[in-house]
Design a protein around this motif. Structure first.
Motif, PDB file in Angstrom:
ATOM      1  N   LEU A 175       5.412   9.530 -15.249  1.00 44.42           N
ATOM      2  CA  LEU A 175       4.215  10.200 -14.532  1.00 44.42           C
ATOM      3  C   LEU A 175       4.566  11.802 -15.101  1.00 44.42           C
ATOM      4  O   LEU A 175       4.241  12.658 -14.152  1.00 44.42           O
ATOM      5  CB  LEU A 175       4.226  10.064 -13.196  1.00 44.42           C
ATOM      6  N   GLY A 176       5.292  12.019 -15.984  1.00 42.96           N
ATOM      7  CA  GLY A 176       5.434  13.519 -16.423  1.00 42.96           C
ATOM      8  C   GLY A 176       4.320  14.256 -16.583  1.00 42.96           C
ATOM      9  O   GLY A 176       4.530  15.475 -16.030  1.00 42.96           O
ATOM     10  N   GLU A 177       3.204  13.748 -17.025  1.00 44.87           N
ATOM     11  CA  GLU A 177       2.092  14.448 -16.855  1.00 44.87           C
ATOM     12  C   GLU A 177       1.032  14.657 -15.633  1.00 44.87           C
ATOM     13  O   GLU A 177       0.102  15.217 -15.616  1.00 44.87           O
ATOM     14  CB  GLU A 177       1.153  14.010 -18.145  1.00 44.87           C
ATOM     15  N   ARG A 178       1.594  13.753 -14.691  1.00 43.73           N
ATOM     16  CA  ARG A 178       0.792  13.745 -13.518  1.00 43.73           C
ATOM     17  C   ARG A 178       1.415  14.516 -12.186  1.00 43.73           C
ATOM     18  O   ARG A 178       0.840  14.131 -11.055  1.00 43.73           O
ATOM     19  CB  ARG A 178       0.199  12.262 -13.158  1.00 43.73           C
ATOM     20  N   MET A 179       2.333  14.967 -12.516  1.00 42.53           N
ATOM     21  CA  MET A 179       3.048  15.583 -11.067  1.00 42.53           C
ATOM     22  C   MET A 179       2.275  16.415 -10.166  1.00 42.53           C
ATOM     23  O   MET A 179       2.450  16.352  -8.950  1.00 42.53           O
ATOM     24  CB  MET A 179       4.393  16.444 -11.635  1.00 42.53           C
ATOM     25  N   ALA A 198      12.952  15.796  -8.434  1.00 37.67           N
ATOM     26  CA  ALA A 198      11.784  15.056  -8.324  1.00 37.67           C
ATOM     27  C   ALA A 198      10.851  15.003  -9.524  1.00 37.67           C
ATOM     28  O   ALA A 198      10.412  13.939 -10.095  1.00 37.67           O
ATOM     29  CB  ALA A 198      10.766  15.879  -7.164  1.00 37.67           C
ATOM     30  N   GLU A 199      11.088  16.083 -10.479  1.00 34.56           N
ATOM     31  CA  GLU A 199      10.510  16.151 -11.759  1.00 34.56           C
ATOM     32  C   GLU A 199      11.128  15.081 -12.579  1.00 34.56           C
ATOM     33  O   GLU A 199      10.501  14.367 -13.393  1.00 34.56           O
ATOM     34  CB  GLU A 199      10.320  17.553 -12.165  1.00 34.56           C
ATOM     35  N   GLU A 200      12.371  14.896 -12.551  1.00 33.39           N
ATOM     36  CA  GLU A 200      13.045  14.165 -13.350  1.00 33.39           C
ATOM     37  C   GLU A 200      12.902  12.705 -13.227  1.00 33.39           C
ATOM     38  O   GLU A 200      12.496  11.917 -13.945  1.00 33.39           O
ATOM     39  CB  GLU A 200      14.532  14.304 -13.252  1.00 33.39           C
ATOM     40  N   ILE A 201      12.713  12.254 -11.797  1.00 35.73           N
ATOM     41  CA  ILE A 201      12.493  10.932 -11.485  1.00 35.73           C
ATOM     42  C   ILE A 201      10.849  10.475 -11.919  1.00 35.73           C
ATOM     43  O   ILE A 201      10.597   9.507 -12.306  1.00 35.73           O
ATOM     44  CB  ILE A 201      13.032  10.647 -10.002  1.00 35.73           C
ATOM     45  N   LEU A 202       9.957  11.640 -11.727  1.00 38.53           N
ATOM     46  CA  LEU A 202       8.674  11.442 -11.996  1.00 38.53           C
ATOM     47  C   LEU A 202       8.624  11.050 -13.335  1.00 38.53           C
ATOM     48  O   LEU A 202       7.804  10.140 -13.877  1.00 38.53           O
ATOM     49  CB  LEU A 202       7.945  12.306 -11.482  1.00 38.53           C
ATOM     50  N   ARG A 203       9.372  11.818 -14.420  1.00 34.17           N
ATOM     51  CA  ARG A 203       9.215  11.463 -15.872  1.00 34.17           C
ATOM     52  C   ARG A 203       9.944  10.105 -16.048  1.00 34.17           C
ATOM     53  O   ARG A 203       9.164   9.442 -16.961  1.00 34.17           O
ATOM     54  CB  ARG A 203       9.968  12.648 -16.574  1.00 34.17           C
ATOM     55  N   PHE A 243       0.807  -1.145  -0.029  1.00 38.67           N
ATOM     56  CA  PHE A 243      -0.062   0.008  -0.036  1.00 38.67           C
ATOM     57  C   PHE A 243       0.880   1.190   0.131  1.00 38.67           C
ATOM     58  O   PHE A 243       1.817   1.455   0.825  1.00 38.67           O
ATOM     59  CB  PHE A 243      -1.160   0.146   1.243  1.00 38.67           C
ATOM     60  N   TYR A 244       0.544   2.306  -0.793  1.00 38.76           N
ATOM     61  CA  TYR A 244       1.746   3.010  -1.389  1.00 38.76           C
ATOM     62  C   TYR A 244       2.018   3.910  -0.293  1.00 38.76           C
ATOM     63  O   TYR A 244       3.217   4.670  -0.493  1.00 38.76           O
ATOM     64  CB  TYR A 244       0.857   3.890  -2.448  1.00 38.76           C
ATOM     65  N   ASN A 245       1.280   4.259   0.707  1.00 39.26           N
ATOM     66  CA  ASN A 245       1.821   5.172   2.013  1.00 39.26           C
ATOM     67  C   ASN A 245       2.116   6.734   1.416  1.00 39.26           C
ATOM     68  O   ASN A 245       3.069   7.254   1.739  1.00 39.26           O
ATOM     69  CB  ASN A 245       3.031   4.567   2.605  1.00 39.26           C
ATOM     70  N   LEU A 246       1.327   6.927   0.399  1.00 37.92           N
ATOM     71  CA  LEU A 246       1.403   8.493   0.133  1.00 37.92           C
ATOM     72  C   LEU A 246       0.849   9.378   0.950  1.00 37.92           C
ATOM     73  O   LEU A 246      -0.442   9.098   1.516  1.00 37.92           O
ATOM     74  CB  LEU A 246       1.098   8.683  -1.535  1.00 37.92           C
ATOM     75  N   ILE A 247       1.255  10.725   1.072  1.00 34.30           N
ATOM     76  CA  ILE A 247       0.518  11.795   2.019  1.00 34.30           C
ATOM     77  C   ILE A 247      -0.568  12.387   0.916  1.00 34.30           C
ATOM     78  O   ILE A 247      -0.414  12.743  -0.077  1.00 34.30           O
ATOM     79  CB  ILE A 247       1.509  12.765   2.524  1.00 34.30           C
ATOM     80  N   GLN A 248      -1.836  12.126   1.482  1.00 34.94           N
ATOM     81  CA  GLN A 248      -2.881  12.523   0.468  1.00 34.94           C
ATOM     82  C   GLN A 248      -3.038  13.799   0.024  1.00 34.94           C
ATOM     83  O   GLN A 248      -3.666  14.221  -0.991  1.00 34.94           O
ATOM     84  CB  GLN A 248      -4.153  12.008   1.231  1.00 34.94           C
ATOM     85  N   ASN A 249      -2.564  14.726   0.962  1.00 36.85           N
ATOM     86  CA  ASN A 249      -2.745  16.277   0.716  1.00 36.85           C
ATOM     87  C   ASN A 249      -1.659  16.834   0.091  1.00 36.85           C
ATOM     88  O   ASN A 249      -1.470  17.963   0.130  1.00 36.85           O
ATOM     89  CB  ASN A 249      -3.438  17.032   1.983  1.00 36.85           C
ATOM     90  N   LEU A 250      -0.629  16.095  -0.473  1.00 39.53           N
ATOM     91  CA  LEU A 250       0.368  16.448  -1.297  1.00 39.53           C
ATOM     92  C   LEU A 250       0.205  15.947  -2.582  1.00 39.53           C
ATOM     93  O   LEU A 250      -0.064  14.765  -2.786  1.00 39.53           O
ATOM     94  CB  LEU A 250       1.760  16.047  -0.672  1.00 39.53           C
ATOM     95  N   THR A 251       0.731  16.786  -3.685  1.00 40.48           N
ATOM     96  CA  THR A 251       0.716  16.104  -5.005  1.00 40.48           C
ATOM     97  C   THR A 251       1.935  15.006  -5.309  1.00 40.48           C
ATOM     98  O   THR A 251       2.670  14.949  -4.095  1.00 40.48           O
ATOM     99  CB  THR A 251       1.023  17.488  -5.833  1.00 40.48           C
ATOM    100  N   ALA A 252       1.839  14.712  -6.321  1.00 40.03           N
ATOM    101  CA  ALA A 252       2.844  13.355  -6.622  1.00 40.03           C
ATOM    102  C   ALA A 252       4.299  14.062  -6.503  1.00 40.03           C
ATOM    103  O   ALA A 252       5.231  13.368  -5.711  1.00 40.03           O
ATOM    104  CB  ALA A 252       2.673  13.060  -7.915  1.00 40.03           C
ATOM    105  N   ARG A 253       4.471  15.363  -7.054  1.00 40.18           N
ATOM    106  CA  ARG A 253       5.509  15.996  -7.112  1.00 40.18           C
ATOM    107  C   ARG A 253       6.180  16.420  -5.488  1.00 40.18           C
ATOM    108  O   ARG A 253       7.432  16.125  -5.248  1.00 40.18           O
ATOM    109  CB  ARG A 253       5.800  17.184  -7.785  1.00 40.18           C
ATOM    110  N   GLU A 254       5.172  16.899  -4.749  1.00 42.03           N
ATOM    111  CA  GLU A 254       5.469  17.083  -3.271  1.00 42.03           C
ATOM    112  C   GLU A 254       5.843  15.672  -2.361  1.00 42.03           C
ATOM    113  O   GLU A 254       6.620  15.749  -1.532  1.00 42.03           O
ATOM    114  CB  GLU A 254       4.169  17.967  -2.644  1.00 42.03           C
ATOM    115  N   ASN A 255       5.085  14.875  -2.864  1.00 42.81           N
ATOM    116  CA  ASN A 255       5.388  13.615  -2.146  1.00 42.81           C
ATOM    117  C   ASN A 255       6.641  12.869  -2.296  1.00 42.81           C
ATOM    118  O   ASN A 255       7.604  12.467  -1.423  1.00 42.81           O
ATOM    119  CB  ASN A 255       4.652  12.346  -2.558  1.00 42.81           C
ATOM    120  N   VAL A 256       7.177  13.109  -3.587  1.00 38.46           N
ATOM    121  CA  VAL A 256       8.709  12.754  -4.012  1.00 38.46           C
ATOM    122  C   VAL A 256       9.754  13.859  -3.408  1.00 38.46           C
ATOM    123  O   VAL A 256      10.686  13.377  -2.808  1.00 38.46           O
ATOM    124  CB  VAL A 256       8.718  12.744  -5.548  1.00 38.46           C
TER     125      VAL A 256
END
Length: 233
Positions: free
Chosen positions: A128-132, A119-124, A93-106
């Motif tokens: 997930l380049g379009e979903r940050m 963070a943006e480089e690793i998300l690309r 289970f992903y354990n992401l912080i729900q009130n942070l964006t994908a970029r902010e979680n990273v």
């Protein structure tokens, strides 16, 4: 000497009057940059191995060596540093912080380490380049797991430890996540350890460690690991 070694490792838990041997003399070694699958049924001791290796638990006896360091001798403060800088975790289970964006979680993970990836480089890199800017609730399960993997990779860990990383995902999405982990290992030379009960994925590993009844039943190497796309289960 291996990059990771377990030497006669024991871990016991007391439940009332009963003593449970969660690790009962476990021995194995892993080379740097290997993709490793640790497989076995529920309750076999797989997660105990992962928790000890990740510095979330300690052993009662034996030696655990990671990159030449005996982590079984670490004090609590050393274990915190080890978890922070050397280990990346990916859970079912992903354990992401729900009130942070994908970029902010990273970015959150990269704030606690010495030389983080952008963070943006690793998300690309994880597709997930379009979903940050999306929040976890706006992402599919597979996308959320990609954020979790990006968060772990941003730290540039020595070890990426994955506990049933596809357990909450459908078949096709699970395959895409395993491919991402395999590619990460190959392209970055990272040592990746995946814990699973799914025997079918063992052909994709460089090394397979089978754990049964809290012991290593056998350990083998695949000299030509399969691409995950070719594996069916």
């Amino acid at each position: 000497m291996g990059f990771v070694e377990f030497r006669n490792v024991y871990k016991r838990y007391k439940m009332g009057e009963v003593i449970i041997n969660a690790a009962n003399g476990i021995n194995f070694e892993i080379d740097r940059g290997e993709f490793v699958v640790i497989v076995g049924p529920s309750g076999a001791g797989k997660t105990t191995v992962l928790n000890i290796l990740g510095g979330m638990d300690t052993c009662d006896e034996g030696e655990i060596i990671v990159d030449g360091q005996k982590i079984n001798e670490y004090k609590a403060r050393q274990l915190i540093t080890y978890r922070r800088f050397d280990i990346g975790f990916v859970f079912q289970f992903y354990n992401l912080i729900q009130n942070l964006t994908a970029r902010e979680n990273v970015e959150l993970a990269s704030q606690i380490c010495k030389d983080p990836m952008d963070a943006e480089e690793i998300l690309r890199e994880v597709g997930l380049g379009e979903r940050m800017g999306n929040f976890p609730a706006q992402l599919s399960g597979g996308e959320q797991q990609r954020v979790a993997i990006a968060r772990a990779l941003a730290k540039k860990p020595k070890l990426l430890l994955c506990d049933e990383p596809t357990g909450a995902l459908d078949y096709a999405t699970g395959k895409s996540i395993l491919k991402l982990l395999q590619d990460t290992c190959r392209q970055n030379g990272m040592t990746v350890i995946v814990i699973t009960h799914n025997m079918a994925i063992t052909p994709m590993a460089d090394r397979v460690i089978k754990i049964k009844n809290s012991k290593v039943e056998n350990m083998g190497r695949n000299h030509s690991p399969a691409d995950v796309e070719t594996i069916e289960w």
